[in-house]
Design a protein around this motif. Sequence first.
Motif, PDB file in Angstrom:
ATOM      1  N   ASN A 363      -7.144 -39.579  59.486  1.00 17.13           N
ATOM      2  CA  ASN A 363      -6.785 -38.225  59.917  1.00 17.13           C
ATOM      3  C   ASN A 363      -6.228 -38.226  61.336  1.00 17.13           C
ATOM      4  O   ASN A 363      -5.241 -37.546  61.624  1.00 17.13           O
ATOM      5  CB  ASN A 363      -7.996 -37.294  59.864  1.00 17.13           C
ATOM      6  CG  ASN A 363      -8.297 -36.820  58.460  1.00 17.13           C
ATOM      7  OD1 ASN A 363      -7.508 -37.053  57.550  1.00 17.13           O
ATOM      8  ND2 ASN A 363      -9.436 -36.168  58.276  1.00 17.13           N
ATOM      9  N   LYS A 366      -2.782 -39.430  60.956  1.00 14.96           N
ATOM     10  CA  LYS A 366      -1.942 -38.496  60.195  1.00 14.96           C
ATOM     11  C   LYS A 366      -1.613 -37.239  60.991  1.00 14.96           C
ATOM     12  O   LYS A 366      -0.478 -36.764  60.986  1.00 14.96           O
ATOM     13  CB  LYS A 366      -2.686 -38.050  58.926  1.00 14.96           C
ATOM     14  CG  LYS A 366      -2.554 -38.953  57.750  1.00 14.96           C
ATOM     15  CD  LYS A 366      -2.926 -38.259  56.438  1.00 14.96           C
ATOM     16  CE  LYS A 366      -4.344 -37.742  56.377  1.00 14.96           C
ATOM     17  NZ  LYS A 366      -4.729 -37.269  55.036  1.00 14.96           N
ATOM     18  N   TYR A 367      -2.644 -36.663  61.646  1.00 17.77           N
ATOM     19  CA  TYR A 367      -2.435 -35.385  62.313  1.00 17.77           C
ATOM     20  C   TYR A 367      -2.144 -35.540  63.803  1.00 17.77           C
ATOM     21  O   TYR A 367      -2.305 -34.609  64.570  1.00 17.77           O
ATOM     22  CB  TYR A 367      -3.659 -34.467  62.082  1.00 17.77           C
ATOM     23  CG  TYR A 367      -3.909 -34.234  60.604  1.00 17.77           C
ATOM     24  CD1 TYR A 367      -3.009 -33.479  59.846  1.00 17.77           C
ATOM     25  CD2 TYR A 367      -5.007 -34.803  59.967  1.00 17.77           C
ATOM     26  CE1 TYR A 367      -3.216 -33.298  58.489  1.00 17.77           C
ATOM     27  CE2 TYR A 367      -5.216 -34.620  58.611  1.00 17.77           C
ATOM     28  CZ  TYR A 367      -4.313 -33.864  57.871  1.00 17.77           C
ATOM     29  OH  TYR A 367      -4.502 -33.687  56.529  1.00 17.77           O
ATOM     30  N   ASP A 391      -8.282 -37.622  69.223  1.00 18.13           N
ATOM     31  CA  ASP A 391      -6.829 -37.804  69.128  1.00 18.13           C
ATOM     32  C   ASP A 391      -6.104 -36.751  69.948  1.00 18.13           C
ATOM     33  O   ASP A 391      -6.701 -35.765  70.391  1.00 18.13           O
ATOM     34  CB  ASP A 391      -6.378 -37.757  67.654  1.00 18.13           C
ATOM     35  CG  ASP A 391      -6.672 -36.421  66.999  1.00 18.13           C
ATOM     36  OD1 ASP A 391      -6.268 -35.380  67.572  1.00 18.13           O
ATOM     37  OD2 ASP A 391      -7.305 -36.395  65.920  1.00 18.13           O
ATOM     38  N   ILE A 404     -13.030 -26.825  57.598  1.00 19.03           N
ATOM     39  CA  ILE A 404     -12.471 -28.149  57.271  1.00 19.03           C
ATOM     40  C   ILE A 404     -13.370 -29.020  56.397  1.00 19.03           C
ATOM     41  O   ILE A 404     -12.897 -29.929  55.753  1.00 19.03           O
ATOM     42  CB  ILE A 404     -12.072 -28.965  58.533  1.00 19.03           C
ATOM     43  CG1 ILE A 404     -13.191 -28.930  59.550  1.00 19.03           C
ATOM     44  CG2 ILE A 404     -10.739 -28.503  59.098  1.00 19.03           C
ATOM     45  CD1 ILE A 404     -12.947 -29.845  60.731  1.00 19.03           C
ATOM     46  N   TYR A 409     -10.072 -27.914  51.247  1.00 20.72           N
ATOM     47  CA  TYR A 409      -9.484 -27.093  52.305  1.00 20.72           C
ATOM     48  C   TYR A 409      -8.542 -27.936  53.160  1.00 20.72           C
ATOM     49  O   TYR A 409      -8.883 -29.022  53.611  1.00 20.72           O
ATOM     50  CB  TYR A 409     -10.576 -26.487  53.196  1.00 20.72           C
ATOM     51  CG  TYR A 409      -9.976 -25.698  54.347  1.00 20.72           C
ATOM     52  CD1 TYR A 409      -9.431 -24.437  54.130  1.00 20.72           C
ATOM     53  CD2 TYR A 409      -9.901 -26.256  55.620  1.00 20.72           C
ATOM     54  CE1 TYR A 409      -8.846 -23.729  55.168  1.00 20.72           C
ATOM     55  CE2 TYR A 409      -9.317 -25.554  56.669  1.00 20.72           C
ATOM     56  CZ  TYR A 409      -8.788 -24.295  56.437  1.00 20.72           C
ATOM     57  OH  TYR A 409      -8.196 -23.610  57.453  1.00 20.72           O
ATOM     58  N   ARG A 410      -7.344 -27.412  53.384  1.00 20.31           N
ATOM     59  CA  ARG A 410      -6.382 -28.067  54.276  1.00 20.31           C
ATOM     60  C   ARG A 410      -5.903 -27.002  55.252  1.00 20.31           C
ATOM     61  O   ARG A 410      -5.427 -25.960  54.867  1.00 20.31           O
ATOM     62  CB  ARG A 410      -5.198 -28.639  53.501  1.00 20.31           C
ATOM     63  CG  ARG A 410      -5.625 -29.581  52.375  1.00 20.31           C
ATOM     64  CD  ARG A 410      -4.503 -30.502  51.971  1.00 20.31           C
ATOM     65  NE  ARG A 410      -4.178 -31.449  53.027  1.00 20.31           N
ATOM     66  CZ  ARG A 410      -3.002 -32.032  53.174  1.00 20.31           C
ATOM     67  NH1 ARG A 410      -2.023 -31.737  52.344  1.00 20.31           N
ATOM     68  NH2 ARG A 410      -2.791 -32.868  54.153  1.00 20.31           N
ATOM     69  N   ALA A 411      -6.085 -27.297  56.543  1.00 17.44           N
ATOM     70  CA  ALA A 411      -5.754 -26.287  57.553  1.00 17.44           C
ATOM     71  C   ALA A 411      -4.250 -26.063  57.623  1.00 17.44           C
ATOM     72  O   ALA A 411      -3.478 -26.980  57.370  1.00 17.44           O
ATOM     73  CB  ALA A 411      -6.277 -26.727  58.910  1.00 17.44           C
ATOM     74  N   THR A 416       0.603 -28.914  57.676  1.00 18.73           N
ATOM     75  CA  THR A 416       0.082 -30.076  56.957  1.00 18.73           C
ATOM     76  C   THR A 416       0.816 -30.355  55.652  1.00 18.73           C
ATOM     77  O   THR A 416       0.601 -31.395  55.051  1.00 18.73           O
ATOM     78  CB  THR A 416      -1.411 -29.889  56.629  1.00 18.73           C
ATOM     79  OG1 THR A 416      -1.587 -28.597  56.108  1.00 18.73           O
ATOM     80  CG2 THR A 416      -2.271 -30.075  57.854  1.00 18.73           C
ATOM     81  N   GLY A 421      -2.274 -35.535  51.646  1.00 20.47           N
ATOM     82  CA  GLY A 421      -3.726 -35.351  51.750  1.00 20.47           C
ATOM     83  C   GLY A 421      -4.263 -34.554  50.590  1.00 20.47           C
ATOM     84  O   GLY A 421      -3.496 -33.922  49.850  1.00 20.47           O
ATOM     85  N   THR A 422      -5.567 -34.596  50.415  1.00 16.00           N
ATOM     86  CA  THR A 422      -6.203 -33.900  49.295  1.00 16.00           C
ATOM     87  C   THR A 422      -7.137 -32.784  49.767  1.00 16.00           C
ATOM     88  O   THR A 422      -7.536 -31.927  48.985  1.00 16.00           O
ATOM     89  CB  THR A 422      -7.057 -34.885  48.470  1.00 16.00           C
ATOM     90  OG1 THR A 422      -8.019 -35.472  49.358  1.00 16.00           O
ATOM     91  CG2 THR A 422      -6.207 -35.971  47.850  1.00 16.00           C
ATOM     92  N   GLY A 423      -7.531 -32.830  51.023  1.00 15.79           N
ATOM     93  CA  GLY A 423      -8.502 -31.844  51.502  1.00 15.79           C
ATOM     94  C   GLY A 423      -9.931 -32.229  51.144  1.00 15.79           C
ATOM     95  O   GLY A 423     -10.854 -31.425  51.261  1.00 15.79           O
ATOM     96  N   GLY A 425     -11.245 -35.487  52.185  1.00 15.56           N
ATOM     97  CA  GLY A 425     -11.731 -36.528  53.104  1.00 15.56           C
ATOM     98  C   GLY A 425     -12.893 -36.084  53.972  1.00 15.56           C
ATOM     99  O   GLY A 425     -13.932 -36.754  54.033  1.00 15.56           O
ATOM    100  N   LEU A 426     -12.741 -34.932  54.652  1.00 17.00           N
ATOM    101  CA  LEU A 426     -13.796 -34.501  55.576  1.00 17.00           C
ATOM    102  C   LEU A 426     -15.058 -34.035  54.850  1.00 17.00           C
ATOM    103  O   LEU A 426     -16.159 -34.166  55.382  1.00 17.00           O
ATOM    104  CB  LEU A 426     -13.285 -33.403  56.508  1.00 17.00           C
ATOM    105  CG  LEU A 426     -12.354 -33.889  57.620  1.00 17.00           C
ATOM    106  CD1 LEU A 426     -11.902 -32.730  58.493  1.00 17.00           C
ATOM    107  CD2 LEU A 426     -13.040 -34.941  58.487  1.00 17.00           C
ATOM    108  N   THR A 450      -7.994 -33.245  68.880  1.00 20.43           N
ATOM    109  CA  THR A 450      -9.318 -32.991  68.310  1.00 20.43           C
ATOM    110  C   THR A 450     -10.211 -34.210  68.535  1.00 20.43           C
ATOM    111  O   THR A 450      -9.721 -35.337  68.524  1.00 20.43           O
ATOM    112  CB  THR A 450      -9.199 -32.762  66.783  1.00 20.43           C
ATOM    113  OG1 THR A 450      -8.080 -31.916  66.550  1.00 20.43           O
ATOM    114  CG2 THR A 450     -10.439 -32.134  66.213  1.00 20.43           C
TER     115      THR A 450
END
Length: 459
Positions: A363, A366-367, A391, A404, A409-411, A416, A421-423, A425-426, A450
């Motif tokens: 993440n 990626k972000y 990061d 999150i 859920y994907r912000a 994004t 992503g799948t939402g 991971g977290l 973050t």
Amino acid sequence: MKSLYIKFFVITIGIMFISSIFAFLISNTYYQQKLKPYNDHKITRFAESIAAFADEHPTINLNDYLDNISSVGYQIYLVDGRGDESFFGAPFRDKGLSVSTQEHVLNGNIYHGILQFPHKTFVTGFFANELKNTIGVPLTHDGKKYALFIRPDLKLLFNEMHLLFGWMLALTIILSIVMVIFSTKYLVKPISKLTKATKSLSKGEFNVNLDITRHDELGELSQNFLNMARKLEQMDEMRKEFISNISHDIQSPLSNIKGYTNLMGKESIKQEERVHYVSIINGEIRRLSTLTKQLLLLASLDRNDDILKKKAFNVGQQIHELVKNYQWRINEKGIMLSHSLPDTEIIGDPSLLNTVWDNLLANAIKYNKPDGSIDISIEEKGESIFVTIEDTGIGLTNSEIDRIFDRFYRADTARTRTIEGTGLGLSIVWTIVNLHGGHVHVNSKGKEGTAFTIELPIK
Ligand code: ADP
């Protein structure tokens, strides 16, 4: 419901009945043990004072004198040596009295009939209107010997009180029954409301309403019931959302794959287009594969608590290895990575915790922004370690942070959308850390980046 109502009513009346029997037995025992000797003593003294007065005043008319005494509430029997007898006051129900008792008193002894009156469970001796149940004293008047037997006239003493007590008792019983009928209704009513609510809940209607505002156990029960209904409703919503999310996430790569394979089937396409389509198809297959792997992992994490295969291992080294594997992607994005990873040993599931660092680092890459940076550190404080992955990426708002860890859920989809992503991971990170008894802390400085900090117990 009806049967509970009746049961409650019958039990309460039963208790009232049984307790009145007990009350009677107890008060009867009390009379026999304590009151009877006291009564006997008191009446004996009274009788003696009558005898003494009669003795000291030989000129008074004995009959008038005894008549007067009986009129204030006594039953009296007077007998002389020749068997001449007279009664004063209310008549005795049973006039039986042995001649030897009479002679015994005539000879100057006291007769304790009240004290000697036989014990009978359901008859309080006090009320027995019998000549035997008296006090006998010798009496000498005007040179003549008599035996005087006396007992209080309860009827006369209690006549008015009797009626009052009788009415009080009857009223108490009637009022108690009426009150039991209403109070039972009051107690049972919420239960029937709850039953109704349970029925509608079992039909899948989660929006139940219970207007029970009581502050007792039943109020608590209905409050808990309402909470349970809300929870079930939420879970049902989540289940529906979950299924629709999964269906969508499976459907869209599949339709992409279908579209591109169709295109590839055309003879007219060029070689470089074909290569491009194959890479898109591969990407979609990768997405599907990641999704199913993550779903399987979440399902197994959900299913059992003892999934953790714990052992002691070095977290510093583990993250170091991971960083090495990601090096090419980090370089590719031009990201600066710094770390401070001292050797730190903890007890946990190495494979699952590796998934945690993997998801967080992926993440952070990626972000991140182009030419951004990532800093990874491990700190030991007391009984815990704190692994922070910070990061300089797109950051998160507070309302996004709240969500999150929700599945799928994907912000901010606009930002994004372009990032794979799948939402999930977290939510996997959160579940694994929780299973280890740890916490996930998120700290985002708006658009600056973050920091995710994982707090884990060392042992
Ligand atoms: P995804 O597969 O979308 O990455 P995650 O569960 O890992 O799913 O993350 C959920 C969402 O949280 C992401 O879609 C992203 O919007 C946000 N997010 C996660 N990590 C970061 C990060 N380091 N910086 C900014 N946003 C992040």
